[in-house]
Design a protein around this motif. Structure first.
Motif, mmCIF file in Angstrom:
data_model
loop_
_atom_site.group_PDB
_atom_site.id
_atom_site.type_symbol
_atom_site.label_atom_id
_atom_site.label_comp_id
_atom_site.label_asym_id
_atom_site.label_seq_id
_atom_site.Cartn_x
_atom_site.Cartn_y
_atom_site.Cartn_z
ATOM 1 N N TYR A 289 24.169 64.216 63.715
ATOM 2 C CA TYR A 289 25.181 65.172 63.249
ATOM 3 C C TYR A 289 26.130 64.401 62.328
ATOM 4 C CZ TYR A 289 28.585 69.014 63.752
ATOM 5 O OH TYR A 289 29.440 70.059 63.524
ATOM 6 N N TRP A 290 25.876 64.510 61.026
ATOM 7 C CA TRP A 290 26.595 63.659 60.068
ATOM 8 C C TRP A 290 28.095 63.921 60.077
ATOM 9 C CZ3 TRP A 290 29.467 66.051 56.442
ATOM 10 C CH2 TRP A 290 29.150 67.377 56.139
ATOM 11 N N ILE A 291 28.477 65.139 60.453
ATOM 12 C CA ILE A 291 29.906 65.487 60.554
ATOM 13 C C ILE A 291 30.616 64.483 61.469
ATOM 14 C CG2 ILE A 291 31.439 67.148 61.716
ATOM 15 C CD1 ILE A 291 30.776 68.512 59.255
ATOM 16 N N MET A 292 29.942 64.060 62.528
ATOM 17 C CA MET A 292 30.576 63.163 63.504
ATOM 18 C C MET A 292 30.342 61.687 63.215
ATOM 19 S SD MET A 292 30.467 65.083 67.142
ATOM 20 C CE MET A 292 31.203 66.725 67.324
ATOM 21 N N VAL A 293 29.193 61.321 62.662
ATOM 22 C CA VAL A 293 28.916 59.881 62.480
ATOM 23 C C VAL A 293 28.933 59.466 61.017
ATOM 24 C CG1 VAL A 293 27.602 59.707 64.622
ATOM 25 C CG2 VAL A 293 26.377 60.135 62.492
ATOM 26 N N GLY A 294 29.088 60.405 60.122
ATOM 27 C CA GLY A 294 29.155 60.071 58.703
ATOM 28 C C GLY A 294 27.792 60.192 58.041
ATOM 29 N N GLU A 295 27.816 60.470 56.738
ATOM 30 C CA GLU A 295 26.555 60.676 56.020
ATOM 31 C C GLU A 295 25.726 59.399 55.974
ATOM 32 O OE1 GLU A 295 29.804 61.269 54.972
ATOM 33 O OE2 GLU A 295 29.595 61.980 52.929
ATOM 34 N N LYS A 296 26.397 58.261 55.747
ATOM 35 C CA LYS A 296 25.631 57.024 55.566
ATOM 36 C C LYS A 296 24.979 56.573 56.866
ATOM 37 C CE LYS A 296 28.003 55.534 51.445
ATOM 38 N NZ LYS A 296 28.731 54.483 50.734
ATOM 39 N N LEU A 297 25.727 56.700 57.968
ATOM 40 C CA LEU A 297 25.128 56.312 59.243
ATOM 41 C C LEU A 297 23.996 57.283 59.625
ATOM 42 C CD1 LEU A 297 25.785 53.925 61.214
ATOM 43 C CD2 LEU A 297 26.426 55.718 62.800
#
Ligand code: V47
Ligand code: SF4
Length: 360
Positions: A289-297
């Protein structure tokens, strides 16, 4: 060596024990863990990585559990200046351009409104479906369904069947938090018990309504609590097969009463995904869930067992009220770029994981 023993088990397709999962959590060799999780994912899903074009909608943040779910920065109590409840018109206006943006799903969750009855929630599903008959309505967590059963005195199965009739297609995975009863009592004492969360998902699966499962990690729980959480999900999935995806949710510490001030680290986020991929052998999809961990991660997560990225989203309140610094929206082209540059094949899917378009 411990990791080699577990790797051999994973290769043979043998089920990992709780002790194995804990050993994976503790291994210093993160890259070996990534390789194992990636291999397990590729056996299941090849190089394809899915995403969906969706829209989040939070019709109200007013909640009877405000203050008692101590990790929640989203909710408000009656009379709070930041409290809101969307009208029917506002709800429809918020998703008016859905088809135009190519979205195939509306993801709807919110607070347990102190004054609104079940009909208000049912009406939202009905209105959304009437206005957008081709969209998939993924609505209400098990916590909300439990609330509806209290409001109506009816069973979860009866409520779910009626919601489905109104247009509900699946349940999102929220509200699971951490199942271990002692942790849950401290985190969110008033909210539906763990057994009830699992019971409601079982009832949905029994009706043929698929659902997702989440785990809120990185607060007061131990690694053993995380493994216990996943073990309970794995057990239910063995019985019903109704879970589509597992979605770990990285705790965000701002603006809530829980006395935890540190966010999760990137390594913990990656490790959690990798352990989930290996331990939850009966979950096909693992979502970052990129909202929570960031797009790059999230892009790196595609090498740690994740095969799915959520989603285009557009507007998100739950994590952003808790301090998230990510955008609230990623255009489809950006998701495609992230997946491609990770060496994977981007595939747009719908909510039921049917493939809609592949970028070869
Ligand atoms: O239920 C609340 C969690 C959930 C915080 O099913 C928090 O596909 C982090 O469930 N820090 C809502 N998390 C989000 C959710 C979800 C998201 C994306 C996809 C799917 C799916 C489900 O967020 C809540 C709660 O568990 N949450 N507060 C916080 N401070
Ligand atoms: Fe309400 Fe859900 Fe927040 Fe708990 S986590 S206070 S139930 S909105």
């Amino acid at each position: 060596m411990e990791l080699d023993r577990i790797a051999a088990k994973a290769d043979r397709g043998e089920r990992l024990t709780r002790e194995d999962a804990l050993a994976l959590y503790h291994t210093p060799d993160l890259f070996a863990l990534a390789e194992l999780a990636d291999a397990a994912n590729q056996r299941r899903n090849g190089l394809r990585v899915t995403f969906n074009v969706n829209r989040h909608l939070n019709p109200t943040n007013l909640c009877v559990n405000h203050g008692s779910c101590r990790f929640c920065s989203f909710s408000a109590g009656l009379g709070d200046p930041e409290g809101y409840t969307m009208t029917r018109e506002e709800i429809l206006a918020a998703v008016a351009d859905l088809e135009h943006t190519g979205a195939t799903e509306v993801h709807v969750v919110g607070g347990l409104h102190p004054r609104k009855g079940y009909d208000w929630y049912l009406g939202i599903v009905r209105d959304l479906k009437a206005a957008h008959p081709r969209a998939h309505i993924k609505a209400w967590t098990a916590v909300e369904i439990d609330h509806f059963t209290r409001l109506t005195g009816r069973s979860a199965a009866a409520v779910l069947a009626e919601l489905r009739e109104a247009g509900l297609g699946s349940l999102p995975g929220g509200g699971a938090e951490i199942f271990a009863e002692d942790v849950r009592a401290e985190l969110c004492g008033k909210k539906a018990f763990s057994d009830r969360w699992l019971e409601i998902h079982a009832a949905a699966h029994g009706l043929g309504i698929p659902s997702n499962a989440t785990m809120l990690y990185g607060h007061i729980e131990s690694l053993a609590h995380r493994v216990d959480h996943m073990a309970r999900l794995r057990e239910l999935q063995d019985r019903t097969g109704g879970f589509q995806a597992f979605v770990p949710l990285a705790y965000h510490p701002a603006h809530n009463p829980l006395p935890v001030s540190e966010p999760t680290t990137g390594l913990d986020d990656l490790r959690t995904l990798a352990v989930a991929r290996l331990f939850l052998d009966n979950f096909r999809h693992l979502k970052t869930y990129w909202i929570m961990v960031g797009e790059k991660l999230s892009q790196v997560a595609l090498h740690f067992g994740a095969n799915d990225i959520d989603g285009t989203v557009v507007r998100e309140r739950i994590t952003h009220e808790a301090g998230a610094t990510t955008p609230e929206h990623l255009p489809q082209e950006e998701l495609v770029r992230l997946i491609r540059r990770a060496g994977r094949v981007p595939v747009e899917r719908n909510t039921l994981y049917e493939e809609l378009r592949t970028w070869v």
